[in-house]
Design a protein around this motif. Structure first.
Motif, mmCIF file in Angstrom:
data_model
loop_
_atom_site.group_PDB
_atom_site.id
_atom_site.type_symbol
_atom_site.label_atom_id
_atom_site.label_comp_id
_atom_site.label_asym_id
_atom_site.label_seq_id
_atom_site.Cartn_x
_atom_site.Cartn_y
_atom_site.Cartn_z
ATOM 1 N N ARG A 57 52.676 -31.247 -15.567
ATOM 2 C CA ARG A 57 52.443 -30.093 -16.440
ATOM 3 C C ARG A 57 53.657 -29.807 -17.320
ATOM 4 N NH1 ARG A 57 51.016 -25.390 -12.913
ATOM 5 N NH2 ARG A 57 51.352 -26.707 -11.094
ATOM 6 N N ALA A 58 54.833 -30.087 -16.783
ATOM 7 C CA ALA A 58 56.063 -29.862 -17.555
ATOM 8 C C ALA A 58 56.330 -31.014 -18.532
ATOM 9 C CB ALA A 58 57.247 -29.696 -16.602
ATOM 10 N N LYS A 59 55.400 -31.991 -18.579
ATOM 11 C CA LYS A 59 55.504 -33.145 -19.485
ATOM 12 C C LYS A 59 56.752 -33.988 -19.235
ATOM 13 C CE LYS A 59 52.480 -31.667 -23.195
ATOM 14 N NZ LYS A 59 51.887 -30.487 -22.503
ATOM 15 N N VAL A 60 57.128 -34.095 -17.977
ATOM 16 C CA VAL A 60 58.216 -35.003 -17.607
ATOM 17 C C VAL A 60 57.740 -36.428 -17.905
ATOM 18 C CG1 VAL A 60 59.577 -35.883 -15.666
ATOM 19 C CG2 VAL A 60 59.045 -33.438 -15.816
ATOM 20 N N LYS A 61 58.617 -37.251 -18.474
ATOM 21 C CA LYS A 61 58.151 -38.583 -18.900
ATOM 22 C C LYS A 61 57.996 -39.566 -17.738
ATOM 23 C CE LYS A 61 59.592 -38.478 -23.727
ATOM 24 N NZ LYS A 61 60.745 -37.528 -23.759
ATOM 25 N N THR A 62 58.952 -39.557 -16.820
ATOM 26 C CA THR A 62 58.880 -40.489 -15.683
ATOM 27 C C THR A 62 59.410 -39.809 -14.422
ATOM 28 O OG1 THR A 62 61.123 -41.343 -16.011
ATOM 29 C CG2 THR A 62 59.364 -42.504 -17.177
ATOM 30 N N THR A 63 58.978 -40.317 -13.261
ATOM 31 C CA THR A 63 59.518 -39.766 -12.022
ATOM 32 C C THR A 63 59.866 -40.887 -11.038
ATOM 33 O OG1 THR A 63 57.447 -39.604 -10.797
ATOM 34 C CG2 THR A 63 57.974 -37.757 -12.238
ATOM 35 N N VAL A 64 60.820 -40.551 -10.166
ATOM 36 C CA VAL A 64 61.172 -41.437 -9.070
ATOM 37 C C VAL A 64 60.966 -40.638 -7.781
ATOM 38 C CG1 VAL A 64 63.070 -42.599 -7.887
ATOM 39 C CG2 VAL A 64 62.853 -42.801 -10.367
ATOM 40 N N VAL A 65 60.064 -41.105 -6.918
ATOM 41 C CA VAL A 65 59.836 -40.400 -5.656
ATOM 42 C C VAL A 65 60.627 -41.110 -4.557
ATOM 43 C CG1 VAL A 65 58.130 -39.560 -4.001
ATOM 44 C CG2 VAL A 65 57.546 -39.676 -6.437
ATOM 45 N N VAL A 66 61.740 -40.522 -4.207
ATOM 46 C CA VAL A 66 62.620 -41.092 -3.186
ATOM 47 C C VAL A 66 62.019 -40.869 -1.790
ATOM 48 C CG1 VAL A 66 64.914 -40.900 -2.149
ATOM 49 C CG2 VAL A 66 64.657 -40.763 -4.639
ATOM 50 N N SER A 67 61.339 -39.744 -1.624
ATOM 51 C CA SER A 67 60.826 -39.342 -0.309
ATOM 52 C C SER A 67 59.976 -40.415 0.345
ATOM 53 C CB SER A 67 59.957 -38.080 -0.448
ATOM 54 O OG SER A 67 60.472 -37.208 -1.426
ATOM 55 N N GLY A 68 60.143 -40.556 1.661
ATOM 56 C CA GLY A 68 59.271 -41.427 2.433
ATOM 57 C C GLY A 68 58.221 -40.596 3.143
ATOM 58 N N GLY A 69 57.324 -41.265 3.873
ATOM 59 C CA GLY A 69 56.290 -40.556 4.616
ATOM 60 C C GLY A 69 54.924 -40.753 3.990
ATOM 61 N N PHE A 70 54.719 -41.905 3.365
ATOM 62 C CA PHE A 70 53.441 -42.195 2.720
ATOM 63 C C PHE A 70 52.781 -43.406 3.390
ATOM 64 C CE2 PHE A 70 55.890 -39.623 -0.138
ATOM 65 C CZ PHE A 70 54.960 -38.787 -0.733
ATOM 66 N N ALA A 71 52.287 -44.340 2.589
ATOM 67 C CA ALA A 71 51.545 -45.476 3.155
ATOM 68 C C ALA A 71 52.342 -46.240 4.211
ATOM 69 C CB ALA A 71 51.120 -46.427 2.041
ATOM 70 N N GLU A 72 53.669 -46.211 4.107
ATOM 71 C CA GLU A 72 54.478 -46.992 5.052
ATOM 72 C C GLU A 72 54.366 -46.461 6.483
ATOM 73 O OE1 GLU A 72 55.742 -44.748 3.055
ATOM 74 O OE2 GLU A 72 57.439 -43.731 3.998
ATOM 75 N N ILE A 73 53.921 -45.191 6.632
ATOM 76 C CA ILE A 73 53.665 -44.692 7.995
ATOM 77 C C ILE A 73 52.174 -44.418 8.190
ATOM 78 C CG2 ILE A 73 55.981 -43.718 8.340
ATOM 79 C CD1 ILE A 73 54.412 -40.917 7.863
ATOM 80 N N GLY A 74 51.370 -44.959 7.314
ATOM 81 C CA GLY A 74 49.918 -44.825 7.459
ATOM 82 C C GLY A 74 49.310 -43.672 6.683
ATOM 83 N N TYR B 215 48.503 -37.768 -15.548
ATOM 84 C CA TYR B 215 49.455 -37.385 -16.596
ATOM 85 C C TYR B 215 50.055 -38.607 -17.301
ATOM 86 C CZ TYR B 215 49.146 -32.749 -14.518
ATOM 87 O OH TYR B 215 48.686 -31.548 -14.056
ATOM 88 N N ASN B 216 49.575 -39.784 -16.905
ATOM 89 C CA ASN B 216 50.100 -41.015 -17.498
ATOM 90 C C ASN B 216 51.631 -41.037 -17.427
ATOM 91 O OD1 ASN B 216 49.999 -43.457 -18.688
ATOM 92 N ND2 ASN B 216 49.673 -42.683 -20.775
ATOM 93 N N MET B 217 52.117 -40.789 -16.224
ATOM 94 C CA MET B 217 53.545 -40.567 -15.996
ATOM 95 C C MET B 217 54.052 -41.644 -15.025
ATOM 96 S SD MET B 217 55.058 -36.952 -14.550
ATOM 97 C CE MET B 217 53.942 -36.946 -13.142
ATOM 98 N N PRO B 218 54.723 -42.689 -15.534
ATOM 99 C CA PRO B 218 55.216 -43.738 -14.638
ATOM 100 C C PRO B 218 56.000 -43.159 -13.463
ATOM 101 C CG PRO B 218 55.559 -44.379 -16.910
ATOM 102 C CD PRO B 218 55.068 -42.948 -16.935
ATOM 103 N N THR B 219 55.550 -43.496 -12.261
ATOM 104 C CA THR B 219 56.143 -42.938 -11.048
ATOM 105 C C THR B 219 56.576 -44.074 -10.133
ATOM 106 O OG1 THR B 219 54.892 -40.890 -11.214
ATOM 107 C CG2 THR B 219 55.597 -41.527 -9.014
ATOM 108 N N LEU B 220 57.850 -44.088 -9.826
ATOM 109 C CA LEU B 220 58.422 -45.150 -8.998
ATOM 110 C C LEU B 220 58.435 -44.705 -7.539
ATOM 111 C CD1 LEU B 220 59.846 -47.962 -9.587
ATOM 112 C CD2 LEU B 220 61.999 -46.742 -9.321
ATOM 113 N N GLY B 221 58.144 -45.649 -6.618
ATOM 114 C CA GLY B 221 58.137 -45.311 -5.195
ATOM 115 C C GLY B 221 56.731 -45.113 -4.711
ATOM 116 N N PRO B 222 56.486 -44.228 -3.762
ATOM 117 C CA PRO B 222 57.483 -43.447 -3.012
ATOM 118 C C PRO B 222 58.241 -44.341 -2.041
ATOM 119 C CG PRO B 222 55.303 -43.158 -2.068
ATOM 120 C CD PRO B 222 55.131 -44.020 -3.293
#
Lengths: 464, 205
Positions: A91-108, A123-130
């Motif tokens: 919503r803030a129109k950030v162009k890209t993000t990096v999600v450092v946080s863990g706790g996603f598919a790697e733990i199921g 938002y068509n916002m390239p997101t790296l990670g998590p």
């Protein structure tokens, strides 16, 4: 397929650290601290529900409160909060993000990860990670790594980009690169590859003029056909060195044919890498060894190698390694080279390859030998062995090699085996773009990979 | 996942100009004898329940005259537990070098083609090269060059060109026929400037 623009992620003019913290033990603190220590020249913001200022940086309760165009948001809040935070970024129109946080598919927690992907797509916002270390670019000084700089040395500026799925492999290899004479262009650790994956990253690095060579650590490729598309194109432009994990996965027990039993997951990846001109590494050390030669050396015109050495045994071991390579051969010296060498070399020097210029070789003798051999058309590549334990091998001799390097249009690498005094000269030569190896096999294998890559690059496109 | 009938597989190979050995189903030792004529033959029992025919003693090699009747009876006996089965008779190909040419469908990269040193030791030596289909001439040459046994497989200079042609045909077959998910031509025998696929295993699914 649409290309993702990763430039704002690696060259951001403005960054928000979401989950920045006053607690020095928190990831969000270390990341902000690293931005400040690293001298990041762009605009930097902290986002934290309760703080107004962290480490002297103004802090906002939400990314929506920041009245600025944001190129990058680094997200390090607990996994459960990531979808909401990511939506705010959108919503803030950030162009890209990096999600450092863990706790996603790697733990199921696949559902949570799917949610993240849906928001990034919305938002068509390239997101790296998590679950990743994120990115580092020593030129733009973006550095999302949560590893303190006193523990993990940051590499210098250079032309090698390092793409890594695993954070652990990423941080250790990065630490090793910082001890090498070559420098880093980009580091991209992409973790679970939920949104931005290796295909997007290679597409970006292919067109990145700062990247001369790419080294990759891959666990698995998710979009096979798209990967092949980018693989075909990228190796015609720059070398890609790849290390693939999972070599020994058995998993083929229930195969219905010999072919299926032989060609498992690792083998099919390897087949793709070979077919499209990737350089295959068998170990972490290969990534670094191959990178420095592929980055700095011109393409050889043929397979003939000359060895110049101040140590007889080391010369023979190197000649053996060339024989074992199956692809490279020892060069034969031309009549002219032999006649010219005879005039300047001591009588006990045998006029053949390996050219043993004997244990008291100094700056002048190395210079004479290189001067003559660099004009010999029967030689395509050089391995210069300089063992610094001998009386004549010193900084002047190393400087002589560097001066030849600067005008030589053929590949030339150095083999120097030893500890402190040798290491000092290794860094000196490598900083000048002259690759130095500490074993005959590492040197010869690196040259072999250069030769293979040059063959791939130079061959004509096949009709059928 | 279905094992395609041997002769349907053979027909598909024919269509792409891939040579396989003269074969026929036989339902009695008499039929086998008449198929053999004066030649030596091979008898094989084919059943979905037996993957590795040679390991299970379901391949009888180099038969002639009275041997044919004995071998046929033995296969019939072994076949009791492997119903439904068929017995196939093939002309015996002696000598030459055994290679494997195969195909498989990778979930990520699609059809793959394989060339390796073949025969019964294929999984022991694991000397093979793999590429994504469709391959071109360069890829085919690279596959040959990648084999440790290159000098065995292309013992005669002209064999190299022949194998390139064979690989391009197999690649085309695999690419054109989406339904062929796995293929084994093992062994495929290279001999005197020619080749012939001696066993065909084609899986559709």
């Amino acid at each position: 397929m649409k290309k993702m623009d990763l430039k704002p992620m690696l060259k951001p003019a403005s960054v928000a650290i979401i989950g920045a913290s006053r607690d020095p033990d928190k990831v969000g603190h270390v990341i902000l601290q690293n931005y400040i220590n690293g001298g990041y020249p762009g605009r930097i913001y902290a986002v934290n529900k309760s703080a107004t200022e962290i480490l002297g940086v103004k802090s906002y309760p939400s990314v929506l409160d920041i009245k600025d165009d944001l190129d990058l948001a680094v997200i390090c809040v607990p996994a459960a909060f990531v979808p909401d935070v990511l939506d705010e970024c959108g919503r803030a129109k950030v162009k890209t993000t990096v999600v450092v946080s863990g706790g996603f598919a790697e733990i199921g927690a696949q559902e949570l990860q799917d949610k993240l992907v849906a928001i990034a797509n919305k938002y068509n916002m390239p997101t790296l990670g998590p679950n990743c270390l994120g990115v580092m670019d020593p030129r733009s000084r973006v550095d999302t790594l949560f590893l303190p700089t006193y523990k993990l040395s940051r590499p210098s500026v250079g032309g090698v980009s390092f793409v890594c799925q695993s954070g652990a492999v990423g941080s250790t290899v990065l630490d090793l690169i910082s001890g090498e004479g070559f420098g880093l262009s980009k580091f991209i650790s992409y973790g679970n590859a939920a949104h931005v994956d290796e295909v997007d990253i290679l597409n970006y690095l292919m067109d990145d003029p700062e990247t001369k060579v790419i080294i990759m650590y891959i666990e698995g490729i998710k979009r096979g056909k798209d990967f092949i598309d980018v693989a075909k194109k990228i190796t015609k432009i720059k070398p890609v060195i790849v290390l693939k994990a999972g070599r020994t996965s058995a998993g083929q027990a229930a195969a219905h044919s010999h072919t299926a039993a032989l060609a498992g997951d690792y083998e099919s990846h390897e087949a793709v890498f070979r077919q499209f001109g990737f350089t295959i590494a068998d170990d972490l050390s290969d990534l670094l060894n191959y990178a420095k030669t592929l980055e700095s050396e011109p393409m050889p015109k043929g397979s003939k190698v000359a060895i110049i050495t101040n140590g007889g045994g080391t010369g023979v071991l190197t000649a053996d390694a060339i024989g074992l390579s199956g692809l490279l051969q020892l060069a034969n010296l031309s009549e002219k080279s032999r006649a010219d060498l005879k005039k300047v070399m001591p009588p006990l020097v045998n006029l053949r390859v390996p050219l043993d210029i004997v244990g008291d070789a100094d700056e002048k003798r190395y210079g004479d030998a290189l001067d003559i051999l660099s004009k010999d058309d029967g030689i395509d590549m050089f391995i210069v062995i300089m063992l610094f334990q001998t009386p004549g091998a010193d900084s002047r001799a190393a400087a002589k090699l560097i001066s030849f390097k600067e005008r030589m249009d053929k590949p030339m690498i150095v083999l120097s085996i030893g500890s402190d005094y040798t290491r000092m000269h290794r860094i000196m030569m490598e900083s000048a773009g002259l690759p130095v190896y500490d074993s005959p096999s590492a040197a010869v294998r690196s040259l072999t990979e250069l030769f293979k890559y040059s063959n791939y690059r130079s061959r004509l496109p096949s009709r059928n | 996942m279905v094992l395609l009938d041997y002769f349907e597989g053979k027909k598909l190979l024919d269509k792409y100009g891939i040579k396989s050995i003269e074969s026929s189903y036989v339902s009695s030792s008499k039929e086998a004898l008449s198929f053999a004529g004066k030649d030596h033959i091979v008898l094989k029992l084919i059943s979905d329940k037996a993957l590795h025919k040679s390991k299970a003693g379901l391949v009888k090699l180099d038969l002639n005259g009275e041997d044919i009747t004995v071998a046929f009876k033995d296969l019939e006996l072994k076949g009791k537990d492997l119903k439904p089965y068929k017995i196939i008779a093939q002309k015996m190909s002696k000598g030459g070098v055994e290679v494997i040419v195969g195909g498989r469908t990778d979930p990520q990269f699609g059809k793959l083609i394989l060339l390796g040193l073949g025969g019964i030791y294929v999984e022991v030596f694991r000397d093979f090269a793999l590429r994504v289909c469709p391959i071109n001439r360069n890829d085919a040459q690279d596959m040959i060059d990648q084999l440790r046994s290159k000098n065995v497989v292309t013992f005669q200079g002209k064999d190299n060109e022949m194998i390139i042609g064979l690989l391009l045909s197999v690649s085309k077959l695999l690419t054109d026929n989406e339904k062929v998910t796995e293929l084994d031509l093992n062994p495929l025998i290279i001999k005197e400037g020619s080749y012939v696929a001696v066993d065909i295993r084609m899986i559709t699914g």
